[in-house]
Design a protein around this motif. Structure first.
Motif, mmCIF file in Angstrom:
data_model
loop_
_atom_site.group_PDB
_atom_site.id
_atom_site.type_symbol
_atom_site.label_atom_id
_atom_site.label_comp_id
_atom_site.label_asym_id
_atom_site.label_seq_id
_atom_site.Cartn_x
_atom_site.Cartn_y
_atom_site.Cartn_z
ATOM 1 N N CYS A 176 -7.035 -4.827 -0.284
ATOM 2 C CA CYS A 176 -7.057 -5.406 -1.624
ATOM 3 C C CYS A 176 -8.451 -5.957 -1.890
ATOM 4 C CB CYS A 176 -6.038 -6.539 -1.753
ATOM 5 S SG CYS A 176 -4.311 -6.047 -1.576
ATOM 6 N N ALA A 177 -8.771 -6.146 -3.159
ATOM 7 C CA ALA A 177 -10.078 -6.724 -3.505
ATOM 8 C C ALA A 177 -9.999 -7.442 -4.840
ATOM 9 C CB ALA A 177 -11.159 -5.645 -3.558
ATOM 10 N N THR A 178 -10.842 -8.478 -4.961
ATOM 11 C CA THR A 178 -11.032 -9.137 -6.240
ATOM 12 C C THR A 178 -12.492 -9.581 -6.346
ATOM 13 O OG1 THR A 178 -10.134 -10.747 -7.799
ATOM 14 C CG2 THR A 178 -10.310 -11.443 -5.500
ATOM 15 N N ILE A 179 -12.811 -10.381 -7.332
ATOM 16 C CA ILE A 179 -14.199 -10.582 -7.741
ATOM 17 C C ILE A 179 -15.001 -11.484 -6.809
ATOM 18 C CG2 ILE A 179 -15.670 -11.214 -9.694
ATOM 19 C CD1 ILE A 179 -13.745 -8.768 -10.058
ATOM 20 N N THR A 180 -14.346 -12.452 -6.177
ATOM 21 C CA THR A 180 -15.054 -13.351 -5.260
ATOM 22 C C THR A 180 -14.188 -13.584 -4.024
ATOM 23 O OG1 THR A 180 -14.105 -15.418 -6.110
ATOM 24 C CG2 THR A 180 -16.084 -14.560 -7.244
ATOM 25 N N PRO A 181 -14.806 -13.958 -2.899
ATOM 26 C CA PRO A 181 -14.004 -14.268 -1.716
ATOM 27 C C PRO A 181 -13.094 -15.467 -1.937
ATOM 28 C CG PRO A 181 -16.335 -14.784 -1.336
ATOM 29 C CD PRO A 181 -16.257 -14.020 -2.621
ATOM 30 N N GLU A 182 -13.530 -16.419 -2.764
ATOM 31 C CA GLU A 182 -12.690 -17.582 -3.057
ATOM 32 C C GLU A 182 -11.421 -17.174 -3.782
ATOM 33 O OE1 GLU A 182 -16.770 -18.658 -2.268
ATOM 34 O OE2 GLU A 182 -15.959 -17.350 -3.844
ATOM 35 N N ARG A 183 -11.560 -16.283 -4.761
ATOM 36 C CA ARG A 183 -10.379 -15.801 -5.481
ATOM 37 C C ARG A 183 -9.446 -15.020 -4.550
ATOM 38 N NH1 ARG A 183 -12.197 -13.394 -11.303
ATOM 39 N NH2 ARG A 183 -10.140 -12.419 -11.038
ATOM 40 N N GLN A 184 -10.011 -14.243 -3.654
ATOM 41 C CA GLN A 184 -9.200 -13.485 -2.690
ATOM 42 C C GLN A 184 -8.372 -14.433 -1.830
ATOM 43 O OE1 GLN A 184 -8.922 -10.178 -2.535
ATOM 44 N NE2 GLN A 184 -9.058 -9.407 -0.437
ATOM 45 N N ASP A 185 -9.026 -15.417 -1.239
ATOM 46 C CA ASP A 185 -8.323 -16.345 -0.355
ATOM 47 C C ASP A 185 -7.271 -17.164 -1.109
ATOM 48 O OD1 ASP A 185 -9.930 -15.441 1.682
ATOM 49 O OD2 ASP A 185 -11.308 -17.142 1.603
ATOM 50 N N THR A 186 -7.616 -17.609 -2.314
ATOM 51 C CA THR A 186 -6.677 -18.393 -3.108
ATOM 52 C C THR A 186 -5.445 -17.580 -3.472
ATOM 53 O OG1 THR A 186 -8.449 -19.769 -4.030
ATOM 54 C CG2 THR A 186 -6.377 -19.687 -5.255
ATOM 55 N N ALA A 187 -5.645 -16.319 -3.786
ATOM 56 C CA ALA A 187 -4.522 -15.450 -4.154
ATOM 57 C C ALA A 187 -3.539 -15.305 -3.005
ATOM 58 C CB ALA A 187 -5.033 -14.081 -4.585
ATOM 59 N N PHE A 188 -4.044 -15.043 -1.821
ATOM 60 C CA PHE A 188 -3.141 -14.871 -0.680
ATOM 61 C C PHE A 188 -2.393 -16.159 -0.363
ATOM 62 C CE2 PHE A 188 -6.224 -11.375 0.732
ATOM 63 C CZ PHE A 188 -5.442 -10.380 0.167
ATOM 64 N N ARG A 189 -3.061 -17.298 -0.505
ATOM 65 C CA ARG A 189 -2.359 -18.570 -0.286
ATOM 66 C C ARG A 189 -1.280 -18.787 -1.343
ATOM 67 N NH1 ARG A 189 -7.625 -20.570 0.694
ATOM 68 N NH2 ARG A 189 -7.677 -21.590 -1.352
ATOM 69 N N ALA A 190 -1.539 -18.320 -2.561
ATOM 70 C CA ALA A 190 -0.609 -18.555 -3.663
ATOM 71 C C ALA A 190 0.626 -17.667 -3.590
ATOM 72 C CB ALA A 190 -1.321 -18.348 -5.002
ATOM 73 N N PHE A 191 0.446 -16.374 -3.294
ATOM 74 C CA PHE A 191 1.622 -15.494 -3.326
ATOM 75 C C PHE A 191 2.097 -15.069 -1.939
ATOM 76 C CE2 PHE A 191 -1.687 -12.058 -4.111
ATOM 77 C CZ PHE A 191 -1.430 -11.275 -2.986
ATOM 78 N N GLY A 192 1.497 -15.626 -0.897
ATOM 79 C CA GLY A 192 1.901 -15.254 0.456
ATOM 80 C C GLY A 192 3.358 -15.555 0.771
ATOM 81 N N GLY A 193 3.939 -16.499 0.076
ATOM 82 C CA GLY A 193 5.333 -16.820 0.313
ATOM 83 C C GLY A 193 6.314 -15.784 -0.213
ATOM 84 N N TYR A 194 5.809 -14.839 -0.990
ATOM 85 C CA TYR A 194 6.671 -13.803 -1.570
ATOM 86 C C TYR A 194 6.646 -12.500 -0.784
ATOM 87 C CZ TYR A 194 6.824 -16.776 -5.717
ATOM 88 O OH TYR A 194 7.018 -17.824 -6.569
ATOM 89 N N CYS A 195 5.831 -12.443 0.278
ATOM 90 C CA CYS A 195 5.639 -11.162 0.955
ATOM 91 C C CYS A 195 5.240 -11.396 2.400
ATOM 92 C CB CYS A 195 4.561 -10.341 0.249
ATOM 93 S SG CYS A 195 2.911 -11.095 0.317
ATOM 94 N N HIS A 196 5.141 -10.306 3.126
ATOM 95 C CA HIS A 196 4.533 -10.325 4.454
ATOM 96 C C HIS A 196 3.074 -9.933 4.283
ATOM 97 C CE1 HIS A 196 3.809 -9.807 8.671
ATOM 98 N NE2 HIS A 196 3.611 -8.502 8.553
ATOM 99 N N LEU A 197 2.165 -10.835 4.640
ATOM 100 C CA LEU A 197 0.738 -10.544 4.584
ATOM 101 C C LEU A 197 0.328 -9.895 5.900
ATOM 102 C CD1 LEU A 197 -0.595 -13.873 3.023
ATOM 103 C CD2 LEU A 197 -0.334 -11.665 1.853
ATOM 104 N N ALA A 198 -0.291 -8.724 5.815
ATOM 105 C CA ALA A 198 -0.640 -7.988 7.022
ATOM 106 C C ALA A 198 -1.950 -7.251 6.824
ATOM 107 C CB ALA A 198 0.469 -6.993 7.371
ATOM 108 N N ASP A 199 -2.606 -6.888 7.925
ATOM 109 C CA ASP A 199 -3.818 -6.096 7.813
ATOM 110 C C ASP A 199 -3.481 -4.615 7.900
ATOM 111 O OD1 ASP A 199 -3.333 -5.642 10.516
ATOM 112 O OD2 ASP A 199 -5.017 -6.859 11.208
ATOM 113 N N THR A 200 -4.490 -3.790 7.704
ATOM 114 C CA THR A 200 -4.265 -2.346 7.687
ATOM 115 C C THR A 200 -3.791 -1.827 9.037
ATOM 116 O OG1 THR A 200 -5.889 -2.010 5.925
ATOM 117 C CG2 THR A 200 -5.359 -0.104 7.296
ATOM 118 N N ALA A 201 -4.415 -2.303 10.111
ATOM 119 C CA ALA A 201 -4.078 -1.792 11.436
ATOM 120 C C ALA A 201 -2.599 -1.998 11.760
ATOM 121 C CB ALA A 201 -4.952 -2.466 12.494
#
Length: 214
Positions: A176-201
């Motif tokens: 996934c990608a967005t405009i800044t690293p801060e926005r990326q990190d904030t997004a995962f903290r915000a919606f992480g409770g709705y999904c399983h966050l995982a890496d590609t590997a």
């Protein structure tokens, strides 16, 4: 229910789909987005896409196609040339990608192959402006893997809405990608409770296990 069903439970043959969100040329190729000419090749967003997001998405696609996982693509695209069918939000923003605009389609390396489904949408939420829910249920999908752009906008909506509709959602963070690293990190903290966050590997390994179990 919580003792038997987990968001990170093994993927199953015939019950798993990969959804690519808005990986279309107008957003992911530098210089094509008319509203953001300042985002050149060296911008954080495009560097992240080039170095991380796109290569990882290619890995996810290869794994999905090799192991019988349904692949669906959604893009922002109006159904009419003048965009009169767009959501009010897209009219106000404004966002309009005409159906005959070549840049509105995914690049060859990320686009549909064979009879994979491509869904044009005119809102941030793919579940709101397409028949994705209907399609996933017809396909027998229970587990939904999500990746794409922007993490804190259309990917966020796909994850939350998918979870609300009863799908077991995995969001692949490094695809996934967005405009800044801060926005990326904030997004995962915000919606992480709705999904399983995982890496590609780890996600590729879970997909490959489908084929191993056959």
């Amino acid at each position: 229910m919580s003792d038997t069903v987990r968001r990170d439970q093994p993927f199953r043959a015939g019950e798993t789909a990969l959804l690519l969100v808005d990986l279309q040329r107008i957003w992911i190729e530098p210089g094509l987005d008319p509203h953001h000419p300042e985002r050149g090749p060296d911008h954080y967003f495009h560097r992240t896409l080039r170095e991380t997001t796109i290569p990882n998405t290619e890995r996810l696609l290869a794994a999905a196609r090799a192991n019988g996982v349904e692949v669906l693509h959604t893009i922002i695209q109006s159904l009419t040339k003048d965009g009169r069918d767009r959501s009010l939000d897209h009219k106000l923003t404004p966002i309009h990608v005409p159906p005959d605009l070549p840049e509105g389609l995914p690049p060859d390396n990320l686009g549909p192959k064979g009879d994979e489904i491509l869904l044009p949408k005119t809102s941030s939420g793919v579940f709101n402006s397409t028949n994705l829910d209907y399609l996933l249920r017809n396909l027998g999908v229970r587990s939904l893997i999500v990746c794409g752009v922007l993490t804190d906008q259309c990917v966020d909506m796909a994850v939350r809405d998918g979870a609300d509709r009863g799908f077991l959602v995995t969001c692949v963070t490094d695809a996934c990608a967005t405009i800044t690293p801060e926005r990326q990190d904030t997004a995962f903290r915000a919606f992480g409770g709705y999904c399983h966050l995982a890496d590609t590997a780890s996600t590729v390994a879970r997909i490959a296990a489908i084929g191993d179990a056959r």
